[in-house]
Design a protein around this motif. Structure first.
Motif: not given
Length: 77
Positions: A70-77, A59-68, A50-55
């Protein structure tokens, strides 16, 4: 069960994140029959992609861990 190839697992995880929106570690481990560290490495690889894709595409996207959630989510700016 049959050994799932790494490329299949990565692509499956990526499309899963795009579709389901939230993937817990337990779900991923049970789906792919691998341990926590393998999933963490997969997530790191998807983040790198996703970092490569941004360059390449801006597209500004990454994977974050959502504590609420309780799992990984695809985050988009």
């Amino acid at each position: 069960g049959m050994k799932i190839s790494r490329s299949y697992r990565l692509l499956r995880l990526y499309t899963w994140l795009e579709g389901v929106k939230c993937v817990s570690m337990a779900q991923a481990e049970s789906e792919f029959h691998v341990g926590t560290r393998t999933i963490q490495r997969d997530i790191a690889d998807i983040r790198a992609f996703l970092a490569e894709e941004k360059m390449q595409k801006g597209c500004d996207r990454t994977v974050l861990f959502d504590v609420v959630k309780g799992g990984y989510v695809l985050w988009q700016q």
